[in-house]
Design an enzyme around this catalytic site. Structure first.
Site, PDB file in Angstrom:
ATOM      1  N   ASN B 605     -14.589  12.512  20.006  1.00 22.99           N
ATOM      2  CA  ASN B 605     -13.315  13.179  19.716  1.00 22.99           C
ATOM      3  C   ASN B 605     -12.213  12.482  20.507  1.00 22.99           C
ATOM      4  O   ASN B 605     -12.045  12.732  21.704  1.00 22.99           O
ATOM      5  CB  ASN B 605     -13.398  14.660  20.086  1.00 22.99           C
ATOM      6  CG  ASN B 605     -12.114  15.410  19.752  1.00 22.99           C
ATOM      7  OD1 ASN B 605     -11.136  14.809  19.287  1.00 22.99           O
ATOM      8  ND2 ASN B 605     -12.124  16.714  19.970  1.00 22.99           N
ATOM      9  N   GLN B 612      -9.672  13.590  28.907  1.00 22.88           N
ATOM     10  CA  GLN B 612     -10.623  13.378  30.001  1.00 22.88           C
ATOM     11  C   GLN B 612     -10.281  12.129  30.801  1.00 22.88           C
ATOM     12  O   GLN B 612     -10.326  12.131  32.033  1.00 22.88           O
ATOM     13  CB  GLN B 612     -12.033  13.229  29.442  1.00 22.88           C
ATOM     14  CG  GLN B 612     -12.816  14.517  29.443  1.00 22.88           C
ATOM     15  CD  GLN B 612     -14.286  14.270  29.235  1.00 22.88           C
ATOM     16  OE1 GLN B 612     -14.666  13.644  28.251  1.00 22.88           O
ATOM     17  NE2 GLN B 612     -15.109  14.748  30.130  1.00 22.88           N
ATOM     18  N   LYS B 675     -21.345   6.619  25.086  1.00 22.93           N
ATOM     19  CA  LYS B 675     -21.361   6.469  26.544  1.00 22.93           C
ATOM     20  C   LYS B 675     -20.463   7.561  27.135  1.00 22.93           C
ATOM     21  O   LYS B 675     -19.417   7.860  26.582  1.00 22.93           O
ATOM     22  CB  LYS B 675     -20.799   5.106  26.949  1.00 22.93           C
ATOM     23  CG  LYS B 675     -21.647   3.894  26.546  1.00 22.93           C
ATOM     24  CD  LYS B 675     -20.897   2.612  26.928  1.00 22.93           C
ATOM     25  CE  LYS B 675     -21.802   1.395  26.862  1.00 22.93           C
ATOM     26  NZ  LYS B 675     -21.049   0.164  27.261  1.00 22.93           N
ATOM     27  N   GLU B 679     -16.446  10.626  33.877  1.00 13.47           N
ATOM     28  CA  GLU B 679     -16.262  10.116  35.242  1.00 13.47           C
ATOM     29  C   GLU B 679     -15.782   8.666  35.268  1.00 13.47           C
ATOM     30  O   GLU B 679     -15.695   8.055  36.320  1.00 13.47           O
ATOM     31  CB  GLU B 679     -17.581  10.280  36.018  1.00 13.47           C
ATOM     32  CG  GLU B 679     -17.884  11.743  36.268  1.00 13.47           C
ATOM     33  CD  GLU B 679     -19.343  12.027  36.578  1.00 13.47           C
ATOM     34  OE1 GLU B 679     -19.682  12.125  37.748  1.00 13.47           O
ATOM     35  OE2 GLU B 679     -20.152  12.144  35.620  1.00 13.47           O
TER      36      GLU B 679
END
Lengths: 338, 714
Positions: B605, B612, B675, B679
């Site tokens: 998405n 993020q 993937k 982070e």
């Protein structure tokens, strides 16, 4: 927080009556406390640092007391005006930018909407050791217990006006503007009203860090009188900190200038973030008087302001940061339209 | 047709902004009691006396729990060592105090206010011993990583020392990172209710099945008798991956009082009852030829941990493999101090170790008088240097090309202090970011209804990454239904297990399991099934152990990815660029703009992926310039346990952020080619900011956060 008796006062006289004290404790430790905006008192009560047994609510005075007024003598601010009301006032922004900026740069919008000017000047220090009761040593919180900050983490602590008993920084901003402009403060008490120089309101810690002002516990701040002067328009408040907003000053400077052809007729200077009380830098003012406002002269004035500092390790940088803050503020103020 | 790759708004967005999303303390328990914790004011010693009289006199107080009456709680092992806990220090096991702010009592009352007041009235006396606070404190114990943990290896190849000695250009420098706390906005809350021997726990968690299994072990009951509920999480960042010791205490209090008990810890208590990112130190030695080829990389790291636990992030696993180099040496040591046990915090291993390496690379670029981007390109590799394994995919150079172009890097002048705008010195810095591409075994149940709606059920966790929407997109694409018609149920341990939402694995793990269940539905439909068609799927990634599903049902993930695979090395990469401004006099540091380009396989998405990555970049700015938990070395106690003094950036600190996603296909990491990106966004930022500060000022600061006083030179 702990339980307490809540009293809502009808007017200042009623509040003063409700606050008559039965103990000899200084205002910071008095069993009866006034509640205006609540942004400091309730915070400290939740932390168990202030433990009043009676709270006298004076927040209802807001619409029944003085607001913001101007006359030929200057500006009058009622103590119950909120920080936001004063900061947003167009005439204050135009004629007393130093005041508007000192308020705008403080706290957050939410807090500025709640906090009153009278309460603001009494805001208590952010010293970590003061604000956590699990630290035994704090002369301000617990007189005679010692000072954990002297040899502790003191990056944000004061370098001017300190004593062997306390190095806690005065945290506010607005007070520096009042000090620089030579304002008076109006106080109501059981034996009537009195008016004193705002500069004399706060006291350095010396032997008694728990005594922060000349107020008696049953006295109430009712207003501020700020004299108009040729320096009020060409004024600013510069606040230096780790992040852009919502943080206390590492160093700040309140500066008002009366300039003639680049020469200083009169400079009014107060320093924040570096001192135990709102700090008038008279030596710096004197160093500038009658001299051209060059960066070199500003630096000389800044040297004078920080000629006698005492640092404690983590705050060794503060005198130099304070000097640079003042230089920057002076040079910036010189470019302000009078 | 919407599916993988559709830019979709969060399906749970309206609930979140209208108060419809329920968090831990929203547990719908009728007439609960309220708990307030009391924590220790010393870091080491023991409780000598507890006087409850005054506290119990507070009206409304129901009970006070201390080590004397809480009952039996098994401490458990830390998650890093095959357990479920954040710390093995059981706070109410005895009178012993082993770290600052250790839980010493739970006060329970009819109201939160009464419990709070009583907590202040509880008198506890201590016999204090001198604790060891951190590095350099007397009394710490340093242990080599290889001794402390069987899992840890010190990656090495060739003769790093010899090659360094002979290298024409060298960097030999020390770096340090600060203690950090997650500080999720949602405080650490727990609500427990017993009914007929069964316990329901509302607690925000990144690890439902792990939490219920771990809590069952602590309480000596069956995991089947514990129901963990956490439909939404108000920020986690690793802090809710392991179980804290508070949960069992609340559970036992609720059991004894036969009433539901709700606990909301205070902000300052969150600094000491949960985990944190420990401070680290690094010694980097880089040797290179005059044309910039690395001939020697040596990375030694030191990490603080608690007395009993060997928690270790071991970031040399990544840092020794980032660039091609024939001679590599590394060593990690842990330093035991009188602290609570540290734990996972967003990119736990990579953040501190890549900070050190990427600052050293910038120093090397200056020693070589070579553009920092060019230096990274010269040392790019498609095979990791330790074993020579191929990267499953590595698009670092395309990331640098795209980000450099968007940022305008070609206009940079190399000379530090040479760029200026008015009173502000301008600095541009860059760094590589990398993060392992993990996947774990996972399960899911999917149902396709005849009316064209579908339901996805899996016990994964919505930690803000948008997994509700990801699950809906996967199912929608596979089943040919509208994502808005997909009901997603997660955050409940009664659902089929999913792994801990940590290590950026969830999207890969859960998507592949949901996809597999959808495939089974399609197969059933092709075979003539009609009505509601349900399928439960267990996805075991290639390379996972055969008992991976059994372990998953015990709340333990089986990560494959990163350096765990035998045939390839699996990481996502990115290039990060930062512009800082430093005032010429007062030296405040402000980040005016940043650009990051990332290649991370299939982006499920793009809308939430962008959020993020952007959030990660902001986090990186925060770590580089703001965040640090201050510890008083005299008594090993934290001094800035609130959000006024533990700084994070405000909106005004964050300038323009540009996120670029570079297309990348990787059929090795997992069938969907995903993937993790949760982070990836923050890892390179610390060094990129520090390198930009050097470029602005000419002052090289080797520890974060960088404060203005370190720049007050001349």
């Amino acid at each position: 927080m702990r339980g307490f008796e809540y009293v809502r006062a009808a007017d200042p006289a009623d509040a003063i009556h409700a606050a008559r004290q039965t103990s000899s404790a200084p205002p910071t430790l008095a069993p009866t406390q006034f509640l205006a905006g609540g942004t400091t008192l309730l915070d400290l009560m939740k932390l168990d640092i202030m433990r009043p047994t009676r709270v006298v609510d004076i927040s209802g005075f807001r619409n029944r007391t003085d607001g913001i007024a101007f006359d030929r003598q200057g500006l009058h601010l009622g103590a119950f005006v909120t920080m936001a009301e004063a900061a947003d006032h167009p005439d204050i922004r135009r004629d007393y930018p130093i005041i508007a900026q000192s308020l705008d740069l403080a706290a957050s919008a939410q807090i500025r909407n709640m906090a009153t000017l009278g309460g603001n000047v009494l805001q208590r220090t952010r010293c970590s050791y003061f604000r956590d009761t699990s630290w035994q040593a704090c002369n301000k919180r617990s007189p005679g217990s010692g000072c954990a900050a002297l040899r502790g983490l003191n990056r944000k602590h004061a370098v001017l006006g300190t004593s062997e008993n306390c190095i806690a920084t005065y945290p506010g901003d607005f007070a520096q503007a009042l000090v620089a402009l030579g304002a008076d403060i109006e106080i109501a008490g059981p034996s009537g009203a009195r008016r004193v120089k705002f500069e004399d309101l706060h006291v350095a810690p010396d032997a008694h860090p728990e005594i922060e002002t000349i107020l008696n516990p049953d006295e109430l701040i009712t207003g501020f009188a700020v004299p108009a002067g040729p320096w009020t328009r060409r004024s600013l408040y510069l606040k230096v900190r780790d992040r852009e907003s919502y943080e206390f000053a590492l160093a700040s400077a309140a500066v008002a200038l009366d300039l003639h052809d680049g020469v200083v007729n009169e400079a009014r200077i107060a320093l924040g973030g570096v001192a135990t009380k709102p700090w008038r830098a008279r030596e710096a003012e004197a160093a500038l008087k009658g001299r051209a406002l060059s960066e070199a002269n500003a630096r000389q004035a800044a040297e004078a302001a920080f000629a006698t500092t005492k640092t404690h390790g983590h705050n060794d940088y503060k005198p130099e940061l304070g000097r640079r803050t003042l230089v920057r503020a002076l040079m910036q103020a010189a470019t302000v339209e009078a | 047709m919407a599916g993988i790759g559709t830019a979709a708004l969060r399906l749970d967005g309206p609930a979140k902004v209208t108060g419809g999303a329920h968090y831990g303390s929203d547990a719908p328990f009728g007439k609960p009691l309220y708990g307030v914790l009391v924590t220790s004011g010393i870091a080491r010693g023991r409780i000598t006396a507890i006087d409850e009289q005054d506290a119990r006199a507070e009206p409304g107080v129901v009970d006070i729990f201390t080590y004397r009456n809480i009952g039996k709680i098994v401490p458990g092992n830390i998650m890093d060592g095959d357990g479920y806990m954040g710390t093995s220090i059981a706070p109410l096991a005895s009178a012993a105090i082993k770290h600052d702010g250790q839980i010493v009592a739970l006060v329970v009352a009819d109201t939160f206010e009464a419990a709070s007041a009583a907590a202040y009235r509880l008198k506890i006396d201590y016999a204090e011993e001198v604790p060891a606070a951190t590095f350099d404190s007397p009394g710490t114990e340093t242990v080599a990583g290889v001794v402390a943990s069987k899992k840890h290896k010190d990656p090495a190849v060739g003769d790093a020392e010899g090659a360094f000695a002979g290298a024409p250009v060298k960097i030999d420098a020390h770096y340090a990172t600060a203690t950090q706390h997650h500080n999720p906005i949602e405080l650490f809350t727990t609500a427990c209710s017993w009914s007929g021997g069964k316990l329901t726990v509302w607690e925000s968690s990144q690890n439902m099945w792990g939490a219920k299994t771990g809590l069952a072990l602590q309480l000596g009951i069956s995991p089947d008798d514990i129901h963990f509920v956490s439909p939404f999480v108000g920020g986690a960042f690793g802090s809710r991956g392991s179980l804290t010791q508070r949960t069992a205490i609340v559970a036992l209090a609720a059991k004894k009082l036969a009433r539901p008990v709700k606990l909301a810890t205070a902000r300052d208590q969150g600094f000491t009852i949960a985990t944190y990112r420990a401070e680290t130190r690094h010694h980097l030695k880089l040797g290179a030829t005059r044309d910039g080829k690395l001939v020697s990389v040596s990375h030694e790291g030191f990490e603080v941990t608690s007395r009993p636990d060997n928690y270790m992030v071991s970031g040399t696993d990544a840092s020794t493999r980032l660039y091609g180099c024939p001679n590599v040496a590394s060593k990690v040591s842990i330093v035991h101090a009188d602290r609570n046990t540290p734990g996972f915090m967003r990119s736990p291993a990579e953040t501190p170790y890549i900070f050190a390496l990427e600052c050293a690379m910038d120093e090397l670029a200056y020693a070589l008088n070579m553009d920092p981007v060019e230096l990274r390109k010269v040392n790019d590799t498609q095979n990791e240097p330790i074993k020579g394994l191929p990267y499953s995919s590595r698009s670092l150079v395309p990331c640098f090309d795209a980000a450099a172009k968007a940022f305008g890097w070609s206009k940079r002048s190399m000379q530090p202090g040479s760029m200026r705008e008015g009173e502000w010195l301008v600095g541009w810095g860059t760094a590589t970011t990398m993060y392992p591409s993990n996947i774990s075994a996972s399960t899911a149940r999917v149902t396709l209804f005849p009316n064209g709606t579908a339901k996805v059920q899996t016990a994964t966790h919505e930690i803000g990454q948008g997994i509700y929407t990801v699950c809906a997109l996967i199912a929608a694409g596979k089943l040919g239904v509208d994502p808005a018609n997909v009901i997603v149920e997660l955050g409940d341990s009664n659902l089929p297990p999913a792994p801990v939402s940590g290590g950026s694995n969830s999207t890969a793990s859960v998507s592949n399991a949901v996809s597999k269940a959808c495939d089974e539905i399609l197969a059933k439909r092709a075979q003539g099934a009609n009505g509601a068609i349900e399928a439960y799927a267990e996805n075991i990634p290639k390379g996972d152990p055969p008992d991976a599903i059994r372990k998953l049902y015990k709340g333990q993930p089986s990560f494959t990815g990163g350096t765990e695979s035998k045939d390839s090395i699996r990481f996502a990469f990115g290039a990060q660029f930062v512009e800082v401004r430093v005032h010429r006099l007062t030296r405040e540091i402000r980040v005016s703009r940043t650009t990051g380009a990332f290649a991370a396989g299939t982006i499920v998405n793009p809308t939430t992926a962008r959020s993020q990555l952007m959030g990660g970049m902001i986090w990186g700015i925060s770590a580089a310039l703001h965040e640090a938990t201050e510890i008083d070395p005299r008594n090993a106690r934290y001094t800035n346990k609130d959000l006024a003094d533990y700084l994070i950036p405000v909106n005004a600190d964050i300038g323009d952020i540009e996120v670029i996603m570079i297309p990348e296909e990787d059929s090795i990491v997992n069938p969907l080619g995903i993937k993790g990106i949760g982070e990836l966004g923050n890892v390179g930022m610390n060094a990129a900011v520090a390198n930009a500060v050097f470029h602005a000022t000419g002052v090289r600061i080797r520890q974060i956060p960088i404060r203005l006083e370190s720049l007050l030179v001349a």
